[in-house]
Design an enzyme around this catalytic site. Structure first.
Site, short mmCIF file in Angstrom:
data_model
loop_
_atom_site.label_atom_id
_atom_site.label_comp_id
_atom_site.label_asym_id
_atom_site.label_seq_id
_atom_site.Cartn_x
_atom_site.Cartn_y
_atom_site.Cartn_z
N ASP A 167 0.37 -1.63 -0.29
CA ASP A 167 0.45 0.30 0.07
C ASP A 167 0.70 1.37 -0.31
O ASP A 167 1.85 0.93 0.58
CB ASP A 167 -1.03 -0.18 1.04
CG ASP A 167 -1.74 1.01 0.88
OD1 ASP A 167 -2.58 1.46 -0.15
OD2 ASP A 167 -2.64 1.24 2.10
N HIS A 198 2.92 3.13 -8.66
CA HIS A 198 3.22 1.48 -8.94
C HIS A 198 3.96 0.39 -9.62
O HIS A 198 4.47 0.05 -9.20
CB HIS A 198 1.60 1.53 -9.69
CG HIS A 198 -0.23 1.37 -8.83
ND1 HIS A 198 0.03 1.40 -7.76
CD2 HIS A 198 -0.93 2.07 -9.43
CE1 HIS A 198 -1.34 1.97 -7.52
NE2 HIS A 198 -1.90 2.26 -9.00
N LEU A 257 10.56 -21.71 -3.59
CA LEU A 257 9.87 -20.34 -3.10
C LEU A 257 8.98 -20.67 -3.38
O LEU A 257 8.76 -20.33 -4.80
CB LEU A 257 10.67 -18.88 -3.24
CG LEU A 257 10.19 -17.86 -2.59
CD1 LEU A 257 9.16 -17.69 -0.91
CD2 LEU A 257 10.51 -16.40 -3.10
C1 FPP Z 1 -2.10 -0.17 -3.50
O1 FPP Z 1 -1.56 1.29 -3.81
C2 FPP Z 1 -1.76 -0.45 -4.67
C3 FPP Z 1 -1.68 -1.63 -6.01
C4 FPP Z 1 -3.04 -1.46 -5.97
C5 FPP Z 1 -1.15 -1.90 -7.01
C6 FPP Z 1 0.08 -2.91 -6.26
C7 FPP Z 1 0.84 -3.39 -7.13
C8 FPP Z 1 2.58 -3.48 -8.37
C9 FPP Z 1 2.95 -1.79 -7.03
C10 FPP Z 1 2.47 -3.92 -8.71
C11 FPP Z 1 2.41 -5.44 -8.09
C12 FPP Z 1 3.15 -6.45 -9.47
C13 FPP Z 1 3.28 -8.12 -8.87
C14 FPP Z 1 3.93 -8.74 -9.99
C15 FPP Z 1 3.00 -8.34 -8.39
P1 FPP Z 1 -2.82 2.38 -3.81
O2 FPP Z 1 -3.12 3.07 -5.13
O3 FPP Z 1 -4.04 2.05 -2.77
O4 FPP Z 1 -1.44 3.51 -2.97
P2 FPP Z 1 -2.92 4.86 -1.85
O5 FPP Z 1 -2.86 4.30 -0.94
O6 FPP Z 1 -1.30 5.68 -1.37
O7 FPP Z 1 -3.46 5.83 -2.75
#
Ligand code: FPP
Length: 251
Positions: free
Chosen positions: A21, A38, A132
């Site tokens: 997050d 992201h 893993l």
């Molecule tokens: C939450 O941050 C994050 C996500 C909804 C997406 C996370 C996905 C990735 C980092 C890609 C992962 C890839 C793999 C292959 C596992 P948010 O957008 O809710 O952040 P905020 O709370 O600050 O708005």
């Protein structure tokens, strides 16, 4: 301080789950669009997987996209799907070379076709690896999973395969997406939010929770080590009164 040296290899959490997050806030702090966060979150995933493999963790689960995330602006959803698909394409060869198995949980049918296909190929390619097990939760929510499990069991009752009295915890566990994965020993959530947001609600009944203010794109191996050192200081009782050294339940 080299935190890795403080980790007791005999008391490792067998399964570490992560709620990634803070990507949006990380990007905003830099005057960028949310997707920039992201994109930078991918490096955090890479470093976490490498660190977990190095110290000998067996199961790692990432909450990458929730059922609720479909409600985000279409452009963010499309770019996230594209990013996830590219990450799987780019990372799978290295994961495979290092004995990592990739699998996914969630309503995979709801993913775009190309993402589903790429995921299926990556899961097939790595299916025999067991150093893993990396599980990506995609279009996942615990309530969706639980309702789905109830439907599967109800169908078996309707088909007279099992009787209602025979339904026990094992029946339920086997109907969950995580049937073949042990419950998480440690759940890490980044970004300072103190909640579990519809993630593995059944499975985290006795999981140790660890919250860090670090935004996901900044999360690196030292943060994982910090969480594990903290976990190893805790006493897990599983509702009992005796002291259980950490991780004995799943050992
Ligand atoms: C939450 O941050 C994050 C996500 C909804 C997406 C996370 C996905 C990735 C980092 C890609 C992962 C890839 C793999 C292959 C596992 P948010 O957008 O809710 O952040 P905020 O709370 O600050 O708005």
């Amino acid at each position: 301080m080299d935190l890795k040296q403080h980790i007791n290899k005999n008391k490792l959490p067998r399964h570490v789950a992560l709620i990634m997050d803070g990507n949006g806030r990380w990007a905003k702090q830099r005057g960028q669009e949310r997707i920039f966060g992201h994109e930078n979150g991918i490096e955090a995933v890479r470093d976490t997987v490498k660190a977990a493999a190095e110290i000998g963790i067996k199961y790692l689960t990432f909450f990458a996209f929730s059922t609720e995330n479909w409600c985000r602006p279409l452009r963010e959803v499309e770019t996230l799907m594209d990013l996830l698909t590219r990450a799987i394409v780019n990372e799978t060869p290295e994961l495979n070379e290092n004995g990592v198995r990739l699998q996914a949980i969630g309503d995979l049918e709801s993913l775009p076709l190309n993402c589903r296909e790429i995921l299926r190929e990556a899961m097939e390619l790595t299916a025999k690896n067991d150093k893993l097990i990396v599980t990506v939760a995609l279009s996942y929510s615990a309530r969706w999973e639980i309702v789905n499990a109830v439907q599967k069991i109800a169908q078996k009752v309707a088909d007279r395969i099992i009787s209602p009295d025979a339904i026990d915890e094992t029946t339920f566990i086997n109907a969950l997406e995580t049937a073949k994965i042990p419950d998480p020993d440690l759940l890490i959530r980044t970004s300072g939010e103190l909640r579990v947001s519809n993630f593995m609600l059944w499975q985290i009944a006795y999981t140790e929770l660890y919250f860090t203010p670090v935004y996901w794109p900044d999360f690196r191996r030292r943060h994982l080590y910090q969480a594990i050192v903290d976990f190893q200081r805790r006493e897990r009782r599983f509702g009992n009164v005796e002291t259980h050294p950490v991780n004995t339940k799943n050992a």
